[in-house]
Design a protein around this motif. Structure first.
Motif, PDB file in Angstrom:
ATOM      1  N   UNK A 141       3.215   1.015 -10.968  1.00  0.00           N
ATOM      2  CA  UNK A 141       3.032   2.452 -11.149  1.00  0.00           C
ATOM      3  C   UNK A 141       3.466   2.901 -12.545  1.00  0.00           C
ATOM      4  N   UNK A 142       2.758   3.893 -13.075  1.00  0.00           N
ATOM      5  CA  UNK A 142       2.971   4.319 -14.464  1.00  0.00           C
ATOM      6  C   UNK A 142       3.576   5.717 -14.572  1.00  0.00           C
ATOM      7  N   UNK A 143       4.190   6.214 -13.509  1.00  0.00           N
ATOM      8  CA  UNK A 143       4.769   7.564 -13.524  1.00  0.00           C
ATOM      9  C   UNK A 143       5.857   7.706 -14.591  1.00  0.00           C
ATOM     10  N   UNK A 144       6.598   6.642 -14.864  1.00  0.00           N
ATOM     11  CA  UNK A 144       7.736   6.730 -15.758  1.00  0.00           C
ATOM     12  C   UNK A 144       7.411   6.751 -17.233  1.00  0.00           C
ATOM     13  N   UNK A 145       6.162   6.473 -17.595  1.00  0.00           N
ATOM     14  CA  UNK A 145       5.743   6.464 -18.998  1.00  0.00           C
ATOM     15  C   UNK A 145       5.129   7.813 -19.347  1.00  0.00           C
ATOM     16  N   UNK A 146       5.526   8.357 -20.489  1.00  0.00           N
ATOM     17  CA  UNK A 146       5.025   9.676 -20.900  1.00  0.00           C
ATOM     18  C   UNK A 146       3.505   9.724 -20.954  1.00  0.00           C
ATOM     19  N   UNK A 147       2.864   8.608 -21.311  1.00  0.00           N
ATOM     20  CA  UNK A 147       1.400   8.578 -21.432  1.00  0.00           C
ATOM     21  C   UNK A 147       0.727   7.887 -20.245  1.00  0.00           C
ATOM     22  N   UNK A 148       1.500   7.511 -19.248  1.00  0.00           N
ATOM     23  CA  UNK A 148       0.909   6.916 -18.050  1.00  0.00           C
ATOM     24  C   UNK A 148       0.259   5.574 -18.289  1.00  0.00           C
ATOM     25  N   UNK A 149       0.802   4.777 -19.210  1.00  0.00           N
ATOM     26  CA  UNK A 149       0.240   3.461 -19.530  1.00  0.00           C
ATOM     27  C   UNK A 149       1.122   2.320 -19.018  1.00  0.00           C
ATOM     28  N   UNK A 150       2.411   2.399 -19.292  1.00  0.00           N
ATOM     29  CA  UNK A 150       3.354   1.335 -18.961  1.00  0.00           C
ATOM     30  C   UNK A 150       3.808   1.451 -17.508  1.00  0.00           C
ATOM     31  N   UNK A 151       3.925   0.306 -16.850  1.00  0.00           N
ATOM     32  CA  UNK A 151       4.260   0.318 -15.431  1.00  0.00           C
ATOM     33  C   UNK A 151       5.691  -0.148 -15.189  1.00  0.00           C
ATOM     34  N   UNK A 152       6.362   0.523 -14.286  1.00  0.00           N
ATOM     35  CA  UNK A 152       7.699   0.098 -13.866  1.00  0.00           C
ATOM     36  C   UNK A 152       7.572  -1.073 -12.892  1.00  0.00           C
ATOM     37  N   UNK A 153       8.639  -1.861 -12.827  1.00  0.00           N
ATOM     38  CA  UNK A 153       8.626  -3.009 -11.897  1.00  0.00           C
ATOM     39  C   UNK A 153       9.058  -2.542 -10.514  1.00  0.00           C
ATOM     40  N   UNK A 154       8.345  -2.988  -9.491  1.00  0.00           N
ATOM     41  CA  UNK A 154       8.665  -2.567  -8.126  1.00  0.00           C
ATOM     42  C   UNK A 154       8.274  -3.641  -7.134  1.00  0.00           C
ATOM     43  N   UNK A 155       8.836  -3.523  -5.929  1.00  0.00           N
ATOM     44  CA  UNK A 155       8.436  -4.434  -4.857  1.00  0.00           C
ATOM     45  C   UNK A 155       8.733  -3.814  -3.498  1.00  0.00           C
ATOM     46  N   UNK A 156       7.849  -4.060  -2.562  1.00  0.00           N
ATOM     47  CA  UNK A 156       8.102  -3.805  -1.149  1.00  0.00           C
ATOM     48  C   UNK A 156       7.614  -5.018  -0.376  1.00  0.00           C
ATOM     49  N   UNK A 157       8.283  -5.323   0.724  1.00  0.00           N
ATOM     50  CA  UNK A 157       7.890  -6.436   1.599  1.00  0.00           C
ATOM     51  C   UNK A 157       7.787  -5.874   3.000  1.00  0.00           C
ATOM     52  N   UNK A 158       6.759  -6.266   3.736  1.00  0.00           N
ATOM     53  CA  UNK A 158       6.513  -5.600   5.005  1.00  0.00           C
ATOM     54  C   UNK A 158       5.659  -6.448   5.933  1.00  0.00           C
ATOM     55  N   UNK A 159       5.548  -5.994   7.162  1.00  0.00           N
ATOM     56  CA  UNK A 159       4.578  -6.578   8.092  1.00  0.00           C
ATOM     57  C   UNK A 159       3.900  -5.451   8.861  1.00  0.00           C
ATOM     58  N   UNK A 160       2.698  -5.719   9.306  1.00  0.00           N
ATOM     59  CA  UNK A 160       1.875  -4.696   9.943  1.00  0.00           C
ATOM     60  C   UNK A 160       2.419  -4.337  11.323  1.00  0.00           C
ATOM     61  N   UNK A 161       2.512  -3.038  11.588  1.00  0.00           N
ATOM     62  CA  UNK A 161       2.823  -2.510  12.911  1.00  0.00           C
ATOM     63  C   UNK A 161       1.493  -2.414  13.662  1.00  0.00           C
ATOM     64  N   UNK A 162       1.241  -3.385  14.497  1.00  0.00           N
ATOM     65  CA  UNK A 162      -0.092  -3.521  15.103  1.00  0.00           C
ATOM     66  C   UNK A 162      -0.481  -2.303  15.937  1.00  0.00           C
ATOM     67  N   UNK A 163       0.448  -1.788  16.732  1.00  0.00           N
ATOM     68  CA  UNK A 163       0.124  -0.656  17.602  1.00  0.00           C
ATOM     69  C   UNK A 163      -0.172   0.600  16.794  1.00  0.00           C
ATOM     70  N   UNK A 164       0.699   0.928  15.838  1.00  0.00           N
ATOM     71  CA  UNK A 164       0.512   2.145  15.048  1.00  0.00           C
ATOM     72  C   UNK A 164      -0.686   2.042  14.112  1.00  0.00           C
ATOM     73  N   UNK A 165      -1.054   0.829  13.735  1.00  0.00           N
ATOM     74  CA  UNK A 165      -2.170   0.640  12.809  1.00  0.00           C
ATOM     75  C   UNK A 165      -3.499   1.084  13.404  1.00  0.00           C
TER      76      UNK A 165
END
Length: 655
Positions: free
Chosen positions: A290-314
């Motif tokens: 995501x580039x929200x942190x850059x004034x010109x919206x070019x550079x991306x911040x480092x991020x991570x999420x890890x997950x598994x699908x909730x079959x019922x809610x999906x």
């Protein structure tokens, strides 16, 4: 008797720290748990990267403060020390010395004299000194950054008549690089590149000057941030051994290749593989996204999420995505800006198991990726709603007194109590599953034409799409909404937040800076003004307090549709001036009298406007032979305890 889960961990400054549960984890196979374990380790390995991206002094300041916190021989009962502890906790939360939402630098509540003495009380071998540096030079380097309000005052500047790059304290550019130079540098790349399938130029690099010439220092193995990225790659390699299928194994391998080469073409290849994988139950995001942190919206911040699908809610989000073409066809936007054929809109509800980088401790409740418009156009997008995070927010807020203080009447309160959590999720589903993936750019429109305003307008577009359709009879027809009243709960909460309650997140005298907050205020204030003659929405006073009152929900929906059409036009045509005007006129300025009132009401309730999370501790269980027999989750770790452990076990970048 089962012990009740405790959601609230800590509270300080304007922050409340929560924990989230991971329901269903125990039912996964051992291979899936091992995959999640190694992806989760990779999610923690890049923590230092974000600190450094957010400001060039952040790592040395954090490590200095942590040394004092753990080893300093100062009076820990003093007022100065208590303020010091809050300051450190805020830096941990914001991944740096600037507020994670407001962007302003934190003002320390302790004195320079205390800081000087506290640092000197630590054994010199435990301080983060550079080669040849003394405690004196360390203090001389850090004290202006910490204490002088004129030094690096704002992390990211995205409005006003100033050089946004020079005014921003983040570390995406060299200190002597200007906004005009950045725009010219990447403008030349775009002009010479493939306009139909453009690369995300500048996404994974710092732009600096060497011998007066601009050069990119790429974030990759062997490049900038190599020490941390190498560790990420090691864990991704371990994760690949437990991939659920060959496609997922190829996704991980391509991400590793991207980390090793820094080649943005490889990043696009990875993004395409990732978005087309709809079979795997385990999933993850890891990288410069995501580039929200850059004034010109070019550079991306480092991020991570890890997950598994909730079959019922999906099943809920699958219903939405299966009808994506209907929603696109019936959108109130101009026909020129609609997709004739919606491709590959996959949607799911996920259970997150680990948050990292720019998703920790503050995290999104939904994600829609990839960001490249041409990949969305040709290959589709993948959208998720993070239900266990939303549930934690909901459970922690119960009984807080917020509803009694800010909601106009029992009618609205009862509606929110009955429908609020459901419509929150539905709005997030529509925002992520369809909103971000809707519409199209005209053939000659530069995807970066809206510059710093792009993020705000894109979030507004997705929010408006969700708001507009939340009230559509189609939601009942599809079995997603229980009746024609439910949507009113989300409409009320959205307008109340956009016009009133989110103001508590900003210091008095400041303006709205963060893209999501600008988006919400822009929408709320625009429809409030447009509907003023008919009193569609009013601000009413009672006992000296301001409340939102909605008089005509259907007319409000029509106004959401009208604004959606305009925001889509701005994006599709790349109309920078119209976009700038919309954001600056509606999304930035704050009524100081109203602002003071809202903040005072929050203080009386002892409410924290911002919330974030500690992660569960994930552990391998091994038998006597060293073979992994299970992966367990421990929810008992405290906030400071977790932050110090992360700094000890996942800190790889040198100073």
């Amino acid at each position: 008797m089962k012990e009740e889960f405790s959601y609230i961990v800590d509270q300080f400054a304007d922050l409340q720290i929560l924990r989230y549960q991971v329901p269903g984890f125990e039912n996964l196979s051992l291979r899936q748990k091992q995959l999640l374990y190694h992806l989760s380790e990779a999610a923690l390995m890049g923590r230092d990267i974000l600190f450094d991206q957010n400001g060039r002094y952040n790592l040395v300041i954090r490590r200095t403060l942590e040394a004092v916190y753990q080893y300093g021989t100062v009076d820990k009962s003093s007022v100065d020390y208590q303020a010091f502890e809050v300051y450190l906790k805020r830096i941990w939360f914001a991944n740096g010395i600037h507020h994670h939402y407001g962007e302003d630098k934190f003002i320390p509540g302790f004195s320079e004299a205390f800081f000087d003495a506290a640092v000197r009380s630590v054994d010199v071998s435990l301080l983060p000194l550079k080669a040849g540096e003394t405690v004196d030079t360390l203090l001389a380097r850090l004290k202006p950054v910490i204490f002088d309000p004129t030094v690096m005052p704002k992390r990211t500047v995205q409005s006003g008549d100033t050089d946004w790059i020079q005014a921003s304290a983040n570390n995406y550019y060299g200190e002597d690089v200007t906004q005009a130079e950045v725009e010219a540098f990447y403008g030349k790349m775009k002009a010479e590149g493939d306009s139909r399938c453009p690369l995300s130029y500048g996404l994974n690099s710092r732009l600096e000057k060497e011998n007066g010439q601009l050069v990119e220092r790429v974030w990759k193995v062997g490049g900038l941030y190599s020490e941390a990225i190498e560790r990420i790659v090691v864990e991704l390699e371990k994760a690949a051994a437990f991939a659920e299928n060959e496609k997922q194994r190829q996704i991980i391998a391509t991400l590793i290749d991207y980390y090793r080469t820094g080649d943005l073409r490889t990043f696009d290849a990875y993004s395409i593989l990732w978005v087309e994988d709809t079979d795997s139950q385990v999933d993850f995001v890891n990288g410069f996204i995501e580039t929200y942190g850059d004034a010109l919206g070019l550079k991306a911040s480092w991020e991570s999420t890890v997950n598994f699908r909730n079959e019922e809610a999906t099943r809920r989000t699958q219903t939405i995505s299966e009808n994506a073409q209907w929603f696109e066809d019936h959108s109130p936007v101009d026909q020129r800006f609609k997709k004739e054929r919606v491709k590959g809109v996959s949607a799911k509800v996920i259970t997150v198991t680990m948050l990292g980088g720019d998703c920790y401790p503050s995290t999104p409740i939904g994600i829609n990726l990839p960001n490249a418009d041409w990949i969305r156009r040709d290959h589709g997008s993948k959208s998720v709603t993070i239900e266990n995070i939303m549930e934690a927010y909901d459970k922690a807020s119960q009984g807080s007194g917020f509803s009694d203080e800010f909601v106009w009447s029992d009618e609205e309160r009862n509606r929110i109590k009955t429908y609020g959590f459901l419509t929150d999720m539905l709005h997030t589903d529509l925002h992520e599953c369809l909103g971000h993936g809707s519409g199209q750019l005209l053939p000659d429109t530069d995807p970066d034409a809206l510059k710093a305003y792009a993020s705000t307008l894109e979030e507004a577009r997705a929010d408006l799409f969700g708001l507009y359709y939340l009230a559509d009879p189609k939601m009942q027809e599809l079995g997603l909404a229980p009746d024609g009243e439910a949507f009113k709960a989300e409409y009320y909460k959205y307008m109340m937040n956009g016009l009133l309650t989110q103001l508590v997140r900003i210091e008095e005298g400041k303006e709205v800076e963060e893209a999501h907050m600008r988006n919400r205020q822009l929408i709320a204030r625009w429809v409030f003004e447009q509907g003023a003659t008919d009193k569609v929405v009013e601000l009413k006073k009672r006992e000296g307090k301001t409340f939102v009152v909605i008089n005509d929900y259907q007319q409000l929906r029509a106004l959401f549709g009208k604004l959606l059409a305009e925001v889509q036009r701005i994006k599709s045509e790349g109309d920078y001036e119209a976009g700038r005007s919309l954001v600056e006129n509606y999304g930035v300025k704050i009524d100081p009298v109203l602002h003071h009132e809202i903040r005072e009401r929050y203080v009386r309730l002892h409410l924290s406007p911002y919330k974030g999370f500690v992660n569960p501790v994930m552990r391998e269980v091994k038998d006597d032979s060293g073979h992994v027999t299970d992966i367990t989750l421990d929810y008992t770790e405290g906030y400071a305890e977790q932050m110090l452990r992360y700094s000890r076990d996942y800190s790889y970048l040198s100073l």
